[in-house]
Design a protein around this motif. Structure first.
Motif, PDB file in Angstrom:
ATOM      1  N   MET A   1       0.825  -1.204   0.000  1.00 45.42           N
ATOM      2  CA  MET A   1       0.000   0.000   0.000  1.00 45.42           C
ATOM      3  C   MET A   1       0.865   1.262   0.000  1.00 45.42           C
ATOM      4  SD  MET A   1      -3.094   1.131   2.593  1.00 45.42           S
ATOM      5  CE  MET A   1      -4.135  -0.263   2.213  1.00 45.42           C
ATOM      6  N   LYS A   2       1.942   1.259   0.790  1.00 46.47           N
ATOM      7  CA  LYS A   2       2.833   2.419   0.852  1.00 46.47           C
ATOM      8  C   LYS A   2       3.472   2.698  -0.504  1.00 46.47           C
ATOM      9  CE  LYS A   2       4.012   2.124   5.768  1.00 46.47           C
ATOM     10  NZ  LYS A   2       5.111   1.887   6.753  1.00 46.47           N
ATOM     11  N   GLU A   3       3.862   1.632  -1.208  1.00 53.07           N
ATOM     12  CA  GLU A   3       4.479   1.817  -2.535  1.00 53.07           C
ATOM     13  C   GLU A   3       3.481   2.394  -3.528  1.00 53.07           C
ATOM     14  OE1 GLU A   3       7.238  -1.425  -3.923  1.00 53.07           O
ATOM     15  OE2 GLU A   3       6.381  -2.438  -2.183  1.00 53.07           O
ATOM     16  N   ILE A   4       2.250   1.926  -3.462  1.00 57.11           N
ATOM     17  CA  ILE A   4       1.218   2.427  -4.368  1.00 57.11           C
ATOM     18  C   ILE A   4       0.924   3.896  -4.086  1.00 57.11           C
ATOM     19  CG2 ILE A   4      -1.227   2.229  -4.995  1.00 57.11           C
ATOM     20  CD1 ILE A   4      -0.927  -0.805  -4.587  1.00 57.11           C
ATOM     21  N   ILE A   5       0.830   4.244  -2.818  1.00 54.98           N
ATOM     22  CA  ILE A   5       0.590   5.646  -2.447  1.00 54.98           C
ATOM     23  C   ILE A   5       1.732   6.533  -2.917  1.00 54.98           C
ATOM     24  CG2 ILE A   5       0.415   7.218  -0.467  1.00 54.98           C
ATOM     25  CD1 ILE A   5      -1.191   5.000   0.946  1.00 54.98           C
ATOM     26  N   ALA A   6       2.974   6.040  -2.782  1.00 55.34           N
ATOM     27  CA  ALA A   6       4.144   6.804  -3.244  1.00 55.34           C
ATOM     28  C   ALA A   6       4.079   7.014  -4.755  1.00 55.34           C
ATOM     29  CB  ALA A   6       5.429   6.081  -2.856  1.00 55.34           C
ATOM     30  N   GLN A   7       3.661   5.988  -5.489  1.00 57.37           N
ATOM     31  CA  GLN A   7       3.553   6.099  -6.950  1.00 57.37           C
ATOM     32  C   GLN A   7       2.471   7.097  -7.339  1.00 57.37           C
ATOM     33  OE1 GLN A   7       5.438   4.912  -9.386  1.00 57.37           O
ATOM     34  NE2 GLN A   7       4.138   5.807 -10.977  1.00 57.37           N
ATOM     35  N   ILE A   8       1.346   7.057  -6.639  1.00 64.17           N
ATOM     36  CA  ILE A   8       0.254   8.009  -6.914  1.00 64.17           C
ATOM     37  C   ILE A   8       0.730   9.444  -6.667  1.00 64.17           C
ATOM     38  CG2 ILE A   8      -1.997   8.823  -6.085  1.00 64.17           C
ATOM     39  CD1 ILE A   8      -2.739   5.866  -5.647  1.00 64.17           C
ATOM     40  N   ASN A   9       1.456   9.639  -5.579  1.00 64.80           N
ATOM     41  CA  ASN A   9       1.936  10.979  -5.236  1.00 64.80           C
ATOM     42  C   ASN A   9       2.938  11.518  -6.254  1.00 64.80           C
ATOM     43  OD1 ASN A   9       0.446  11.514  -2.872  1.00 64.80           O
ATOM     44  ND2 ASN A   9       1.824  10.261  -1.641  1.00 64.80           N
ATOM     45  N   SER A  10       3.723  10.622  -6.855  1.00 71.68           N
ATOM     46  CA  SER A  10       4.766  11.061  -7.794  1.00 71.68           C
ATOM     47  C   SER A  10       4.285  11.101  -9.247  1.00 71.68           C
ATOM     48  CB  SER A  10       5.988  10.135  -7.704  1.00 71.68           C
ATOM     49  OG  SER A  10       5.655   8.821  -8.118  1.00 71.68           O
ATOM     50  N   ALA A  11       3.142  10.478  -9.525  1.00 68.39           N
ATOM     51  CA  ALA A  11       2.653  10.379 -10.903  1.00 68.39           C
ATOM     52  C   ALA A  11       2.146  11.726 -11.412  1.00 68.39           C
ATOM     53  CB  ALA A  11       1.538   9.348 -10.977  1.00 68.39           C
ATOM     54  N   ASN A  12       2.219  11.906 -12.718  1.00 66.34           N
ATOM     55  CA  ASN A  12       1.734  13.123 -13.378  1.00 66.34           C
ATOM     56  C   ASN A  12       0.480  12.885 -14.217  1.00 66.34           C
ATOM     57  OD1 ASN A  12       3.820  14.928 -12.468  1.00 66.34           O
ATOM     58  ND2 ASN A  12       5.209  13.861 -13.857  1.00 66.34           N
ATOM     59  N   ARG A  13       0.471  11.762 -14.926  1.00 67.80           N
ATOM     60  CA  ARG A  13      -0.667  11.437 -15.793  1.00 67.80           C
ATOM     61  C   ARG A  13      -1.217  10.078 -15.367  1.00 67.80           C
ATOM     62  NH1 ARG A  13      -0.978  14.077 -20.999  1.00 67.80           N
ATOM     63  NH2 ARG A  13       0.532  15.772 -21.132  1.00 67.80           N
ATOM     64  N   ILE A  14      -2.366  10.079 -14.731  1.00 72.53           N
ATOM     65  CA  ILE A  14      -2.934   8.860 -14.143  1.00 72.53           C
ATOM     66  C   ILE A  14      -4.224   8.470 -14.852  1.00 72.53           C
ATOM     67  CG2 ILE A  14      -3.872   7.812 -12.045  1.00 72.53           C
ATOM     68  CD1 ILE A  14      -2.213   9.805 -10.427  1.00 72.53           C
ATOM     69  N   MET A  15      -4.260   7.227 -15.296  1.00 77.10           N
ATOM     70  CA  MET A  15      -5.518   6.649 -15.775  1.00 77.10           C
ATOM     71  C   MET A  15      -6.025   5.674 -14.722  1.00 77.10           C
ATOM     72  SD  MET A  15      -6.439   3.827 -18.684  1.00 77.10           S
ATOM     73  CE  MET A  15      -6.092   4.715 -20.194  1.00 77.10           C
ATOM     74  N   ILE A  16      -7.270   5.866 -14.315  1.00 80.15           N
ATOM     75  CA  ILE A  16      -7.948   4.897 -13.466  1.00 80.15           C
ATOM     76  C   ILE A  16      -8.915   4.131 -14.363  1.00 80.15           C
ATOM     77  CG2 ILE A  16      -9.528   4.608 -11.517  1.00 80.15           C
ATOM     78  CD1 ILE A  16      -8.268   7.210 -10.378  1.00 80.15           C
ATOM     79  N   THR A  17      -8.916   2.813 -14.233  1.00 81.67           N
ATOM     80  CA  THR A  17      -9.736   1.995 -15.114  1.00 81.67           C
ATOM     81  C   THR A  17     -10.250   0.784 -14.358  1.00 81.67           C
ATOM     82  OG1 THR A  17      -9.850   0.987 -17.322  1.00 81.67           O
ATOM     83  CG2 THR A  17      -7.812   0.640 -16.047  1.00 81.67           C
ATOM     84  N   GLY A  18     -11.020  -0.057 -15.048  1.00 79.34           N
ATOM     85  CA  GLY A  18     -11.575  -1.256 -14.431  1.00 79.34           C
ATOM     86  C   GLY A  18     -11.912  -2.269 -15.506  1.00 79.34           C
ATOM     87  N   HIS A  19     -12.645  -3.298 -15.113  1.00 77.07           N
ATOM     88  CA  HIS A  19     -12.885  -4.417 -16.021  1.00 77.07           C
ATOM     89  C   HIS A  19     -13.958  -4.127 -17.061  1.00 77.07           C
ATOM     90  CE1 HIS A  19     -16.593  -5.429 -13.825  1.00 77.07           C
ATOM     91  NE2 HIS A  19     -15.904  -5.342 -12.693  1.00 77.07           N
ATOM     92  N   ILE A  20     -13.947  -4.911 -18.115  1.00 76.14           N
ATOM     93  CA  ILE A  20     -14.989  -4.841 -19.135  1.00 76.14           C
ATOM     94  C   ILE A  20     -16.332  -5.178 -18.486  1.00 76.14           C
ATOM     95  CG2 ILE A  20     -13.487  -5.343 -21.097  1.00 76.14           C
ATOM     96  CD1 ILE A  20     -14.310  -8.278 -20.886  1.00 76.14           C
ATOM     97  N   ASN A  21     -17.407  -4.735 -19.111  1.00 74.31           N
ATOM     98  CA  ASN A  21     -18.743  -4.915 -18.533  1.00 74.31           C
ATOM     99  C   ASN A  21     -18.757  -4.468 -17.069  1.00 74.31           C
ATOM    100  OD1 ASN A  21     -19.759  -6.153 -20.934  1.00 74.31           O
ATOM    101  ND2 ASN A  21     -18.794  -8.072 -20.305  1.00 74.31           N
ATOM    102  N   PRO A  22     -18.441  -3.217 -16.797  1.00 72.16           N
ATOM    103  CA  PRO A  22     -18.284  -2.755 -15.410  1.00 72.16           C
ATOM    104  C   PRO A  22     -19.567  -2.876 -14.606  1.00 72.16           C
ATOM    105  CG  PRO A  22     -18.417  -0.890 -16.909  1.00 72.16           C
ATOM    106  CD  PRO A  22     -18.303  -2.106 -17.761  1.00 72.16           C
ATOM    107  N   ASP A  23     -19.406  -3.225 -13.329  1.00 76.84           N
ATOM    108  CA  ASP A  23     -20.542  -3.303 -12.422  1.00 76.84           C
ATOM    109  C   ASP A  23     -20.449  -2.186 -11.394  1.00 76.84           C
ATOM    110  OD1 ASP A  23     -18.460  -4.120 -10.817  1.00 76.84           O
ATOM    111  OD2 ASP A  23     -19.278  -6.106 -10.383  1.00 76.84           O
ATOM    112  N   GLY A  24     -21.294  -2.231 -10.381  1.00 76.13           N
ATOM    113  CA  GLY A  24     -21.335  -1.167  -9.385  1.00 76.13           C
ATOM    114  C   GLY A  24     -20.063  -1.044  -8.575  1.00 76.13           C
ATOM    115  N   ASP A  25     -19.398  -2.149  -8.298  1.00 73.03           N
ATOM    116  CA  ASP A  25     -18.155  -2.082  -7.520  1.00 73.03           C
ATOM    117  C   ASP A  25     -17.039  -1.480  -8.355  1.00 73.03           C
ATOM    118  OD1 ASP A  25     -16.448  -2.398  -5.329  1.00 73.03           O
ATOM    119  OD2 ASP A  25     -15.857  -4.419  -5.945  1.00 73.03           O
ATOM    120  N   CYS A  26     -16.939  -1.882  -9.606  1.00 71.66           N
ATOM    121  CA  CYS A  26     -15.925  -1.327 -10.509  1.00 71.66           C
ATOM    122  C   CYS A  26     -16.104   0.187 -10.645  1.00 71.66           C
ATOM    123  CB  CYS A  26     -16.039  -2.004 -11.873  1.00 71.66           C
ATOM    124  SG  CYS A  26     -14.939  -1.335 -13.128  1.00 71.66           S
TER     125      CYS A  26
END
Length: 318
Positions: A1-26
């Motif tokens: 989790m700490k590594e992911i947070i560090a990557q988010i903090n340092s990133a400039n261009r972020i795409m958030i995505t999910g699975h095909i046929n997205p449901d409510g959780d996605c």
């Protein structure tokens, strides 16, 4: 989790995505994370976009910020993201080809999920099969990021939890899940609104298709399997969309003599989308035969096999 947070903090261009046929959780997890990271972006140095290959279900449109969701086919493929965060997606193939083309050798791929079948395909992975939903995981991420959870984020998270717990009815609901819900309620969440708009409202086609399934399903007594196959012809009879088939597989499992339900839906290209639900048996194991997966009691797959071939394999495995 700490590594992911560090990557988010340092990133400039972020795409958030999910699975095909997205449901409510996605959708809920992705939208909550998008809104949260945007709160870190006070100087507008970061670009954060929530992009899916397929259209989000109409039942998620009540969320104010659902307008932020973009479709991959409208995004220039030359656009580069240094970080891609996949939520609620068990394998890289489930992202879809239109999303995968944005993942290059220079992209850091983050995988946040709760499916037991997750393949840990990311450069950084946070997979917790004990969580009720990916939205529950995202709640904890946002708290770790020290970001204030407002009502828009709370509604998104709660929608995701409602989706994957059957409105808190399944046994994947833990003490931690209920504590998250309690915290969201403390923030002013209108849980009745979310359940009404997302979970209870049903289109004409959805009610008619559920009626077709309940009227025409088969029951294999020896295997305690409820089974229904929905053709494109029947779907189009009611001008239905794939999201109008939500709830059928759960309704088939509710038959008092059934232990497992299998719902097959013919897709527009002739392939078949399969969904399992179970009271006790491990259907994730069977879904893997068709290169699918999910959870022990809820799993799915896509295949080019015929309904007869699928049913034969499932009956043999049960």
């Amino acid at each position: 989790m700490k590594e992911i947070i560090a990557q988010i903090n340092s990133a400039n261009r972020i795409m958030i995505t999910g699975h095909i046929n997205p449901d409510g959780d996605c959708v809920g997890a992705g939208l909550a994370l998008t809104l949260a990271i945007n709160k870190l972006n006070k100087d507008n140095e970061k670009i954060i976009r929530f992009i899916l290959q397929d259209k989000a279900p109409d039942t998620t449109n009540f969320l104010t910020h659902s307008i932020l969701i973009e479709k991959a086919k409208y995004i220039n493929t030359k656009y580069k993201f240094d970080t891609v965060i996949a939520v609620d997606c068990a394998s890289i193939d489930r992202l879809g080809n239109e999303i995968k083309q944005f993942i290059t050798a220079n992209t850091t791929l983050i995988n946040i999920d709760h499916h037991i079948s997750n393949t840990n395909y990311g450069d950084l992975n946070y997979v917790d099969p004990k969580s009720s939903s990916t939205s529950e995981i995202i709640y904890n991420f946002i708290k770790k990021l020290n970001i204030e959870i407002d009502l828009d984020i709370a509604e998104s998270i709660y929608m995701g939890i409602v989706n994957d717990t059957g409105n808190l009815a399944y046994n994947n609901v833990s003490y931690d899940t209920l504590m998250v819900v309690a915290e969201l309620k403390k923030l002013g969440l209108d849980n009745e609104k979310v359940v009404r708009e997302f979970f209870n409202k049903k289109s004409y086609a959805r009610i008619k298709l559920l009626g077709e399934a309940l009227n025409n399903f088969e029951f294999f007594e020896e295997k305690k399997l409820s089974f229904y196959y929905l053709s494109q012809k029947t779907l189009k009879k009611y001008n239905g969309k794939k999201e109008d088939t939500e709830g059928i597989v759960e309704a088939l499992r509710d038959y008092d003599k059934a232990e497992v339900s299998l719902f097959l839906r013919e897709t527009e290209n002739g392939d078949i989308k399969g969904s399992f639900r179970s009271n006790e048996k491990d259907v994730n194991r069977i879904a893997k035969i068709f290169n699918g997966g999910g959870h022990q009691k809820a799993a799915g797959f896509n295949t080019d096999l015929s309904k007869e071939e699928i049913l034969k394999i499932v009956l043999n495995e049960l």
